[in-house]
Design an enzyme around this catalytic site. Structure first.
Site, PDB file in Angstrom:
ATOM      1  N   ASP A   1      88.978  24.739  77.741  1.00  0.00           N
ATOM      2  CA  ASP A   1      87.538  24.479  77.816  1.00  0.00           C
ATOM      3  C   ASP A   1      86.834  25.839  77.799  1.00  0.00           C
ATOM      4  OD1 ASP A   1      84.960  24.189  78.833  1.00  0.00           O
ATOM      5  OD2 ASP A   1      85.491  22.463  80.064  1.00  0.00           O
TER       6      ASP A   1
ATOM      7  N   HIS B   1      82.082  28.352  78.973  1.00  0.00           N
ATOM      8  CA  HIS B   1      81.387  29.543  79.475  1.00  0.00           C
ATOM      9  C   HIS B   1      81.858  30.835  78.812  1.00  0.00           C
ATOM     10  CE1 HIS B   1      79.388  27.218  82.597  1.00  0.00           C
ATOM     11  NE2 HIS B   1      80.516  26.532  82.659  1.00  0.00           N
TER      12      HIS B   1
ATOM     13  N   GLU C   1      90.270  26.388  81.808  1.00  0.00           N
ATOM     14  CA  GLU C   1      89.010  26.919  81.274  1.00  0.00           C
ATOM     15  C   GLU C   1      89.207  28.367  80.867  1.00  0.00           C
ATOM     16  OE1 GLU C   1      85.704  26.198  83.997  1.00  0.00           O
ATOM     17  OE2 GLU C   1      86.659  24.347  84.642  1.00  0.00           O
TER      18      GLU C   1
ATOM     19  N   SER D   1      83.788  28.104  85.583  1.00  0.00           N
ATOM     20  CA  SER D   1      82.337  27.938  85.640  1.00  0.00           C
ATOM     21  C   SER D   1      81.713  28.435  86.931  1.00  0.00           C
ATOM     22  CB  SER D   1      81.977  26.466  85.435  1.00  0.00           C
ATOM     23  OG  SER D   1      82.584  25.665  86.434  1.00  0.00           O
TER      24      SER D   1
ATOM     25  N   ASN E   1      72.198  28.627  82.130  1.00  0.00           N
ATOM     26  CA  ASN E   1      73.369  28.963  81.312  1.00  0.00           C
ATOM     27  C   ASN E   1      73.005  29.337  79.871  1.00  0.00           C
ATOM     28  OD1 ASN E   1      75.122  28.443  83.448  1.00  0.00           O
ATOM     29  ND2 ASN E   1      75.172  26.261  82.969  1.00  0.00           N
TER      30      ASN E   1
ATOM     31  N   HIS F   1      87.066  22.049  85.733  1.00  0.00           N
ATOM     32  CA  HIS F   1      85.778  21.353  85.862  1.00  0.00           C
ATOM     33  C   HIS F   1      85.946  19.850  86.065  1.00  0.00           C
ATOM     34  CE1 HIS F   1      81.802  19.881  84.366  1.00  0.00           C
ATOM     35  NE2 HIS F   1      81.379  20.987  84.954  1.00  0.00           N
TER      36      HIS F   1
HETATM   37  C1  LIG Z   1      83.626  24.189  82.281  1.00  0.00           C
HETATM   38  C2  LIG Z   1      82.685  23.130  81.818  1.00  0.00           C
HETATM   39  N1  LIG Z   1      83.122  22.197  80.957  1.00  0.00           N
HETATM   40  C3  LIG Z   1      82.323  21.224  80.505  1.00  0.00           C
HETATM   41  C4  LIG Z   1      81.025  21.133  80.911  1.00  0.00           C
HETATM   42  C5  LIG Z   1      80.185  20.012  80.411  1.00  0.00           C
HETATM   43  O1  LIG Z   1      79.401  20.425  79.341  1.00  0.00           O
HETATM   44  P1  LIG Z   1      78.020  19.687  79.051  1.00  0.00           P
HETATM   45  O2  LIG Z   1      77.015  20.300  79.979  1.00  0.00           O
HETATM   46  O3  LIG Z   1      77.756  19.963  77.619  1.00  0.00           O
HETATM   47  O4  LIG Z   1      78.230  18.250  79.351  1.00  0.00           O
HETATM   48  C6  LIG Z   1      80.505  22.077  81.788  1.00  0.00           C
HETATM   49  C7  LIG Z   1      79.094  21.976  82.179  1.00  0.00           C
HETATM   50  O5  LIG Z   1      78.588  22.250  83.154  1.00  0.00           O
HETATM   51  C8  LIG Z   1      81.355  23.094  82.271  1.00  0.00           C
HETATM   52  O6  LIG Z   1      80.922  23.999  83.155  1.00  0.00           O
END
Ligand SMILES: Cc1ncc(COP(=O)(O)O)c(C=O)c1O
Length: 402
Positions: free
Chosen positions: A239, A242, A210, A214, A80, A166
């Site tokens: 969120d 991405h 989001e 993701s 990523n 997520h």
């Molecule tokens: C949409 C989403 N939110 C939050 C996170 C969590 O972030 P972090 O990897 O900094 O814990 C991820 C991580 O994979 C994610 O894909």
């Protein structure tokens, strides 16, 4: 409607097997626990969902995202590091300087002795990048979502989560004790219906989604969701894990969450909001208050990455162009972000496809349930600014032949 789900969550593990809690006599205190773990693992394996940790090392000599695993060099489409900053000399130098000047760990929670000046500087930079009054940092993005949801919502409140939200948004919703319901993915009519039903009850109302999903790479219609939130007096948490650094910033939202661990090539999470909301999080977000602060080097790296991301917007555009080039050559629909799913259906089909790509020198990890819904196992390809056209073209040929 059940208070908990209108669709099964994508991030649920298979139910634990029913085995006796009590250890057989004379087998040691951990016999029952180990028997439980073995039985559960056998069940996960039978479903084709066993995971393993594979020692993987990034190749520092190459500009391309090459990793070494089991003695082989593979071009990674599973990282990523969207802007290709994780090996950037200026960012590594910033982290090194912070370690030399301040040491390694943060030593305590920010409210004890962990409030290093670099954290404040990073929060100001994040708030400026998101055009909000303030920002606050957490140890990871996962902890940020957990912290903000449990800080603001509780029993008697309602949370509406996109069906593909997520795992950390789901965990936060569960831990808050609020009612929660999952609206059909990106479905504004269903969201409006859920909002109307929720507004018939007392309590606070939060929508969580989001910006870029993701595992699917599609985008949420944030302006329309924001309008619905405002019409129903609901708060909105977006969120942007991405989207940041790749897509143009969307409209300002009340709770703009993000991570430092993807485009910003560091570690940590954040929430941007108004000054009073951030101040309240300092008092209510347990995952921030009772957890050690980010180490200075992570903050220094993220600050340097933010500066480069802002000065070089062509990096995000390149990642997006790479995804579009791949999709065109592979015969897939045009993607709306740098993440392109290649859906294969069953777990074994996804594992076989990943193995074929690995044999040809590409790392493209199979993503299986419970990370994604049953029947939608896939390769999730992440395109970055650091890939080269010829790597993308070879991958597209292989994916077409799958
Ligand atoms: C949409 C989403 N939110 C939050 C996170 C969590 O972030 P972090 O990897 O900094 O814990 C991820 C991580 O994979 C994610 O894909």
């Amino acid at each position: 409607m059940s208070p908990h789900a209108s669709e099964s969550p994508a991030s649920e593990s298979p139910a634990a097997p029913d085995i006796p809690q009590r250890a057989p006599q004379n087998q040691g205190p951990d016999a029952s626990l180990s028997a439980f773990a073995r039985a559960h693992l056998a069940q996960i394996d039978a479903a084709g969902q066993l995971r393993s940790l594979v020692t993987t090392r990034r190749d520092m000599a190459s500009a391309s995202p090459i990793v070494h695993r089991a003695g082989r060099a593979l071009i990674s489409f599973s990282c990523n590091d969207y802007l290709g900053l994780a090996t950037h000399p200026q960012i590594r130098a910033a982290a090194r300087r912070a370690i030399t000047a301040h040491g390694t760990g943060a030593r305590a929670s920010r409210f004890v002795t962990g409030n290093h000046p670099l954290l404040g500087a990073l929060e100001s930079a994040l708030a400026a990048a998101k055009a909000t009054e303030a920002a606050t940092l957490f140890g990871t993005g996962y902890l940020a979502n957990l912290g903000v949801i449990t800080a603001l919502m509780g029993p008697g409140d309602t949370i509406l989560l996109d069906a593909l939200a997520h795992s950390c948004l789901l965990t936060g919703a569960r831990a808050s004790g609020a009612r929660f319901r999952r609206f059909h993915h990106n479905d504004l009519d269903h969201l409006a219906e859920c909002l109307r039903a929720a507004r018939a009850r007392p309590g606070r109302l939060l929508i969580a989604t989001e910006s870029v999903f993701s595992m699917d790479g599609d985008r949420a219609p944030i302006p329309e969701i924001l309008a619905l939130a405002e019409a129903h007096d609901a708060w909105l948490l977006v969120d942007d894990a991405h989207g940041f650094g790749i897509l143009p910033p969307g409209p300002p939202v009340p709770l703009a969450m993000g991570t430092l661990s993807k485009a910003l090539a560091s570690q940590g999470g954040y929430v941007c909001a108004t000054a009073p909301v951030v101040r309240l999080l300092h008092h209510r977000a347990a995952s921030q208050i009772y957890s050690t602060a980010l180490p200075p080097a992570s903050a220094a790296a993220a600050l340097a990455a933010l500066r480069i991301a802002k000065a070089e917007p062509e990096r995000g555009a390149r990642a997006l162009a790479h995804a579009r080039r791949f999709a065109r050559l592979a015969g897939l629909p045009p993607p709306s972000s740098q993440i392109v799913p290649v859906r294969l259906g069953g777990e074994h089909a996804a594992l076989a496809a990943a193995a074929r790509l690995e044999a040809a020198g590409f790392l493209a990890i199979a993503i299986r349930p419970p990370t994604v819904p049953a029947g939608t196992a896939r390769l999730r390809l992440a395109f970055t600014a650091a890939h080269r056209d010829e790597e993308i073209d070879r991958l597209a040929d292989l994916v077409r032949a799958l």
